[in-house]
Design a protein around this motif. Structure first.
Motif, PDB file in Angstrom:
ATOM      1  N   ALA A  18       0.838  -1.206   0.000  1.00  0.00           N
ATOM      2  CA  ALA A  18       0.000   0.000   0.000  1.00  0.00           C
ATOM      3  C   ALA A  18       0.868   1.249   0.000  1.00  0.00           C
ATOM      4  CB  ALA A  18      -0.920  -0.001   1.227  1.00  0.00           C
ATOM      5  N   GLU A  19       2.034   1.160   0.689  1.00  0.00           N
ATOM      6  CA  GLU A  19       2.923   2.313   0.746  1.00  0.00           C
ATOM      7  C   GLU A  19       3.498   2.621  -0.641  1.00  0.00           C
ATOM      8  OE1 GLU A  19       2.854  -0.082   2.862  1.00  0.00           O
ATOM      9  OE2 GLU A  19       2.683   0.798   4.884  1.00  0.00           O
ATOM     10  N   VAL A  20       3.827   1.566  -1.389  1.00  0.00           N
ATOM     11  CA  VAL A  20       4.358   1.750  -2.743  1.00  0.00           C
ATOM     12  C   VAL A  20       3.302   2.377  -3.643  1.00  0.00           C
ATOM     13  CG1 VAL A  20       5.217   0.561  -4.809  1.00  0.00           C
ATOM     14  CG2 VAL A  20       6.024  -0.127  -2.534  1.00  0.00           C
ATOM     15  N   LEU A  21       2.071   1.876  -3.540  1.00  0.00           N
ATOM     16  CA  LEU A  21       0.973   2.434  -4.344  1.00  0.00           C
ATOM     17  C   LEU A  21       0.719   3.892  -3.973  1.00  0.00           C
ATOM     18  CD1 LEU A  21      -1.552  -0.553  -4.275  1.00  0.00           C
ATOM     19  CD2 LEU A  21      -0.185   0.213  -6.223  1.00  0.00           C
ATOM     20  N   ALA A  22       0.815   4.206  -2.683  1.00  0.00           N
ATOM     21  CA  ALA A  22       0.564   5.573  -2.225  1.00  0.00           C
ATOM     22  C   ALA A  22       1.567   6.556  -2.816  1.00  0.00           C
ATOM     23  CB  ALA A  22       0.617   5.630  -0.697  1.00  0.00           C
ATOM     24  N   GLU A  23       2.810   6.089  -2.996  1.00  0.00           N
ATOM     25  CA  GLU A  23       3.844   6.961  -3.556  1.00  0.00           C
ATOM     26  C   GLU A  23       3.539   7.366  -4.991  1.00  0.00           C
ATOM     27  OE1 GLU A  23       7.481   4.870  -3.131  1.00  0.00           O
ATOM     28  OE2 GLU A  23       7.575   5.084  -0.937  1.00  0.00           O
ATOM     29  N   LYS A  24       2.744   6.534  -5.684  1.00  0.00           N
ATOM     30  CA  LYS A  24       2.429   6.812  -7.089  1.00  0.00           C
ATOM     31  C   LYS A  24       1.233   7.743  -7.264  1.00  0.00           C
ATOM     32  CE  LYS A  24       4.260   2.357  -8.645  1.00  0.00           C
ATOM     33  NZ  LYS A  24       3.956   1.106  -9.368  1.00  0.00           N
ATOM     34  N   GLN A  25       0.494   7.984  -6.166  1.00  0.00           N
ATOM     35  CA  GLN A  25      -0.683   8.852  -6.256  1.00  0.00           C
ATOM     36  C   GLN A  25      -0.253  10.318  -6.374  1.00  0.00           C
ATOM     37  OE1 GLN A  25      -3.776   7.602  -6.392  1.00  0.00           O
ATOM     38  NE2 GLN A  25      -2.963   5.531  -6.163  1.00  0.00           N
ATOM     39  N   GLN A  26      -0.895  11.053  -7.265  1.00  0.00           N
ATOM     40  CA  GLN A  26      -0.592  12.479  -7.390  1.00  0.00           C
ATOM     41  C   GLN A  26      -1.790  13.194  -8.011  1.00  0.00           C
ATOM     42  OE1 GLN A  26       2.282  13.459 -10.512  1.00  0.00           O
ATOM     43  NE2 GLN A  26       2.243  11.321 -11.193  1.00  0.00           N
ATOM     44  N   SER A  27      -1.879  14.463  -7.719  1.00  0.00           N
ATOM     45  CA  SER A  27      -2.970  15.252  -8.278  1.00  0.00           C
ATOM     46  C   SER A  27      -2.562  15.779  -9.646  1.00  0.00           C
ATOM     47  CB  SER A  27      -3.306  16.430  -7.354  1.00  0.00           C
ATOM     48  OG  SER A  27      -2.199  17.295  -7.253  1.00  0.00           O
ATOM     49  N   ILE A  28      -3.569  16.126 -10.457  1.00  0.00           N
ATOM     50  CA  ILE A  28      -3.302  16.727 -11.752  1.00  0.00           C
ATOM     51  C   ILE A  28      -4.058  18.048 -11.836  1.00  0.00           C
ATOM     52  CG2 ILE A  28      -2.940  14.517 -12.911  1.00  0.00           C
ATOM     53  CD1 ILE A  28      -5.761  14.896 -14.143  1.00  0.00           C
ATOM     54  N   SER A  29      -3.546  18.958 -12.620  1.00  0.00           N
ATOM     55  CA  SER A  29      -4.214  20.243 -12.782  1.00  0.00           C
ATOM     56  C   SER A  29      -5.305  20.121 -13.833  1.00  0.00           C
ATOM     57  CB  SER A  29      -3.208  21.322 -13.195  1.00  0.00           C
ATOM     58  OG  SER A  29      -2.819  21.133 -14.548  1.00  0.00           O
ATOM     59  N   ILE A  30      -6.227  21.079 -13.831  1.00  0.00           N
ATOM     60  CA  ILE A  30      -7.297  21.106 -14.819  1.00  0.00           C
ATOM     61  C   ILE A  30      -6.721  21.237 -16.225  1.00  0.00           C
ATOM     62  CG2 ILE A  30      -7.610  23.614 -14.615  1.00  0.00           C
ATOM     63  CD1 ILE A  30     -10.418  21.034 -15.203  1.00  0.00           C
ATOM     64  N   SER A  31      -5.603  21.916 -16.356  1.00  0.00           N
ATOM     65  CA  SER A  31      -4.962  22.075 -17.668  1.00  0.00           C
ATOM     66  C   SER A  31      -4.441  20.743 -18.186  1.00  0.00           C
ATOM     67  CB  SER A  31      -3.807  23.072 -17.577  1.00  0.00           C
ATOM     68  OG  SER A  31      -4.261  24.325 -17.140  1.00  0.00           O
ATOM     69  N   GLU A  32      -3.833  19.943 -17.296  1.00  0.00           N
ATOM     70  CA  GLU A  32      -3.356  18.616 -17.695  1.00  0.00           C
ATOM     71  C   GLU A  32      -4.521  17.736 -18.138  1.00  0.00           C
ATOM     72  OE1 GLU A  32       0.374  16.879 -15.523  1.00  0.00           O
ATOM     73  OE2 GLU A  32      -0.901  17.834 -14.022  1.00  0.00           O
ATOM     74  N   PHE A  33      -5.624  17.827 -17.410  1.00  0.00           N
ATOM     75  CA  PHE A  33      -6.786  16.999 -17.742  1.00  0.00           C
ATOM     76  C   PHE A  33      -7.291  17.321 -19.142  1.00  0.00           C
ATOM     77  CE2 PHE A  33     -11.413  16.543 -17.976  1.00  0.00           C
ATOM     78  CZ  PHE A  33     -11.542  15.177 -17.723  1.00  0.00           C
ATOM     79  N   PHE A  34      -7.461  18.621 -19.435  1.00  0.00           N
ATOM     80  CA  PHE A  34      -8.010  18.992 -20.738  1.00  0.00           C
ATOM     81  C   PHE A  34      -6.969  18.878 -21.858  1.00  0.00           C
ATOM     82  CE2 PHE A  34     -11.462  21.234 -18.334  1.00  0.00           C
ATOM     83  CZ  PHE A  34     -12.495  20.454 -18.857  1.00  0.00           C
ATOM     84  N   THR A  35      -5.682  18.820 -21.496  1.00  0.00           N
ATOM     85  CA  THR A  35      -4.668  18.542 -22.513  1.00  0.00           C
ATOM     86  C   THR A  35      -4.889  17.152 -23.097  1.00  0.00           C
ATOM     87  OG1 THR A  35      -3.039  19.971 -21.446  1.00  0.00           O
ATOM     88  CG2 THR A  35      -2.196  18.266 -22.917  1.00  0.00           C
ATOM     89  N   LYS A  36      -5.230  16.190 -22.232  1.00  0.00           N
ATOM     90  CA  LYS A  36      -5.486  14.819 -22.686  1.00  0.00           C
ATOM     91  C   LYS A  36      -6.923  14.613 -23.164  1.00  0.00           C
ATOM     92  CE  LYS A  36      -1.974  12.506 -19.882  1.00  0.00           C
ATOM     93  NZ  LYS A  36      -1.695  11.440 -18.886  1.00  0.00           N
ATOM     94  N   ASN A  37      -7.825  15.482 -22.752  1.00  0.00           N
ATOM     95  CA  ASN A  37      -9.247  15.318 -23.099  1.00  0.00           C
ATOM     96  C   ASN A  37      -9.807  16.553 -23.792  1.00  0.00           C
ATOM     97  OD1 ASN A  37     -10.001  12.654 -21.547  1.00  0.00           O
ATOM     98  ND2 ASN A  37      -8.814  13.888 -20.104  1.00  0.00           N
ATOM     99  N   ARG A  38      -9.043  17.076 -24.754  1.00  0.00           N
ATOM    100  CA  ARG A  38      -9.459  18.323 -25.387  1.00  0.00           C
ATOM    101  C   ARG A  38     -10.714  18.174 -26.229  1.00  0.00           C
ATOM    102  NH1 ARG A  38      -3.858  18.492 -28.744  1.00  0.00           N
ATOM    103  NH2 ARG A  38      -4.372  17.086 -30.448  1.00  0.00           N
ATOM    104  N   HIS A  39     -11.088  16.942 -26.583  1.00  0.00           N
ATOM    105  CA  HIS A  39     -12.335  16.722 -27.323  1.00  0.00           C
ATOM    106  C   HIS A  39     -13.555  17.167 -26.517  1.00  0.00           C
ATOM    107  CE1 HIS A  39     -11.730  13.135 -24.835  1.00  0.00           C
ATOM    108  NE2 HIS A  39     -13.042  13.015 -24.823  1.00  0.00           N
ATOM    109  N   LEU A  40     -13.418  17.171 -25.186  1.00  0.00           N
ATOM    110  CA  LEU A  40     -14.534  17.607 -24.342  1.00  0.00           C
ATOM    111  C   LEU A  40     -14.837  19.089 -24.527  1.00  0.00           C
ATOM    112  CD1 LEU A  40     -13.651  15.768 -20.995  1.00  0.00           C
ATOM    113  CD2 LEU A  40     -15.363  15.090 -22.688  1.00  0.00           C
ATOM    114  N   LEU A  41     -13.855  19.852 -25.003  1.00  0.00           N
ATOM    115  CA  LEU A  41     -14.012  21.292 -25.167  1.00  0.00           C
ATOM    116  C   LEU A  41     -14.276  21.693 -26.616  1.00  0.00           C
ATOM    117  CD1 LEU A  41     -11.094  22.475 -22.860  1.00  0.00           C
ATOM    118  CD2 LEU A  41     -13.513  22.259 -22.294  1.00  0.00           C
TER     119      LEU A  41
END
Length: 557
Positions: A18-41
């Motif tokens: 669980a500790e190893v998995l926790a190290e991989k968790q990270q937040s993303i910005s709204i800009s990063e999200f729409f960079t990958k999902n620009r079709h939504l816009l």
């Protein structure tokens, strides 16, 4: 320690804790999200990306001019840089933007002044133009360029900006003051992007034509790649009425939102909170809600427990509250709709209807409908449908839109227009439907289709029926007129031959017989005209009765 055993790429067992998995968790910005999902816009493909960029820039320009109360003058230029690269330039005569706000407005997603404001406007999410800048940055690596001037005596501010997708913050590439001659105030932006320019349906050309119809007070100059500049001339000198911001209506609030509002309220009591933070809640209505909820009126809002919030929420539903005010809306108006339609579409008959404002989920909205019939419109095709939301054309996803569905569900055969089951009506017809609201329920972030709320569908159907009745009377009247003309022409054609034959039989002068026959024809024609007028009166009464019955039927639904 919780752990899982997995087979790695080498076939050896690897232990994942669980500790190893926790190290991989990270937040993303709204800009990063729409960079990958620009079709939504609305940046699905190069052609649509070019259209979306122009749309977002023009919408912002028209909104800015509306807030300044000036007749909009918008210039749109698209230059082809290479086979798949274009430069879009949009300039307006709005109030301009203060220097400190320019970076955040053009290079930061979810930044703006309209999201929490309950009044009609074209944009509301604070995404559109920043998303266009982000798309240009991703596809060409070039920054968005902005020059803005707020006063005739002041210099203009010029920026070149990138958007940092990791932090969703603007990166200033260039910041300087410049002279902008012959310009008192306004904003001009320039974006280089990967795109594809085509004429015809779903094009920038069509978008600007439709925008000119819904905004007849605007003057739009447009230069397409490799073409001469054209002007969508201003058809009206009337500036649309200014909308006013309103507070949320109690009927539209959800339980979680109510809990948050109580915690954040600056009111000193629950009664004061209901009066200050909502519209249409008087002192007596607030007191009634508190009594039904079993809450002491003077209780502090932030001291209300969750169970008590739920009681207030249920009490609101049980209390009769006046509908929200409608001065937050700015419909196009019947007269302006007709001016815009006549300016861009050639037909022989036009009609427009603006319904009275109504409410859904506590949000006021208003439906408008206009039609054009006959003339140069194609007779052997399905009707052309033009959809608007807050004066912005909706060009994509017509099948998913409540406005289109309402048109299909209307029985156009009742109004003299042919229609197959489950399809649009056929014939020389253009149907335009506009929804004006403080909150349009779009089906996606790209704002291309209106969700199918029952209240919206009901109002659209009533507006379509209103215009349909006007069209039916016109069609029937003109068909009769043509039939009469054909009969008169037939009689007149054979009068000389008939007079000659009668002259031989009777021995009287041919000219005298012709004169008598023409008198009889005129007398008969007069009688036919009286019959037609009486028939039209009967039809109008019948239509009114049928319409009244249909309206009752829809209201009962």
């Amino acid at each position: 320690m919780a752990q899982t055993t997995l087979l790695g790429s080498t076939g050896k067992k690897e232990r994942i804790t669980a500790e190893v998995l926790a190290e991989k968790q990270q937040s993303i910005s709204i800009s990063e999200f729409f960079t990958k999902n620009r079709h939504l816009l609305g940046f699905d493909n190069p052609r649509k990306a070019l259209l979306t960029t122009v749309r977002e820039a023009v919408d912002n320009a028209l909104d800015a001019c509306g807030e300044m109360k000036v007749l909009p003058e918008v210039r749109v230029i698209i230059d082809e840089i290479s086979t798949d690269k274009y430069k879009v330039t949009v300039e307006d005569n709005g109030p301009g933007i203060v220097r400190q706000q320019i970076p955040n407005i053009f290079a930061k997603l979810l930044y703006g002044s309209k999201f929490h404001r309950l009044r009609q406007s074209r944009g509301a999410q604070g995404i559109g133009i920043s998303a266009a800048a982000l798309y240009g940055q991703l596809t060409t690596g070039k920054p968005i360029k902005i020059i803005s001037k707020i006063d005739p005596k002041a210099k203009a501010h010029y920026y070149e900006l990138h958007l940092n997708t990791k932090t969703n913050e603007p990166e200033i590439m260039k910041d300087e003051e410049r002279e902008w001659e012959n310009k008192d105030h306004g904003t001009k932006l320039q974006i280089e992007l990967e795109g594809k320019y085509q004429q015809g349906k779903l094009s920038v050309d069509e978008f600007l034509q439709l925008t000119a119809i819904a905004n007849p007070e605007a003057s739009i100059i447009y230069k397409a790649p490799g073409a001469e500049a054209i002007e969508f001339a201003r058809a009206s000198q009337e500036i649309p009425k200014e909308t006013k911001e309103i507070q949320p209506h109690p009927y539209g609030v959800e339980l979680g939102t109510l809990m948050r509002m109580l915690k954040e309220s600056k009111a000193s009591s629950v009664q004061g909170f209901l009066q200050q933070d909502f519209c249409r809640v008087s002192a007596s209505v607030a007191k009634e809600i508190c009594e039904k909820a079993g809450i002491e009126e003077r209780t502090k809002p932030h001291a209300i427990a969750r169970e008590e919030v739920e009681k207030i929420f249920n009490a609101i539903k049980q209390t009769k509250i006046m509908a929200p005010p409608t001065d937050c809306l700015s419909p196009i108006g019947e007269e302006q709709l007709l001016k815009g339609l006549k300016k861009e579409i050639t037909a022989e008959f036009y009609a427009a209807v603006t319904r009275s404002p109504v409410v859904y989920r506590g949000f006021p909205f208003q439906i408008e409908c206009a039609i054009a019939f006959g003339g140069d419109l194609p007779k052997d095709e399905l009707a052309r449908v033009i959809r608007y939301a807050n004066k912005v054309p909706l060009q994509h996803q017509p099948g998913a839109c409540a406005l289109t569905r309402s048109i299909i569900q209307t029985a156009w055969k009742n109004y003299g227009i042919s229609q197959s089951k489950g399809t649009l009506p056929a014939g020389p017809l253009v149907i335009s439907v506009h929804i004006a609201s403080v909150w349009v329920p779009f089906t996606s972030e790209s704002k291309e289709a209106v969700a199918s709320y029952p209240d919206i569908i009901k109002e659209v159907r009533l507006a379509l029926q209103d215009t349909g009745r006007k069209l039916a009377l016109y069609i029937r009247k003109n068909i009769r007129a043509r039939e009469q003309q054909e009969r008169i022409g037939l009689f007149e054609k054979y009068i000389p031959e008939l007079a000659a034959s009668l002259a031989i039989l009777t021995g009287e002068k041919k000219s005298d017989i012709e004169e008598e026959l023409l008198k009889i024809l005129k007398k008969e024609l007069k009688g036919l005209l009286v019959e037609v007028k009486e028939a039209e009166k009967t039809e109008i009464i019948g239509e009114n009765v049928a319409y009244g019955e249909k309206q009752k039927e829809i209201d009962n639904e």
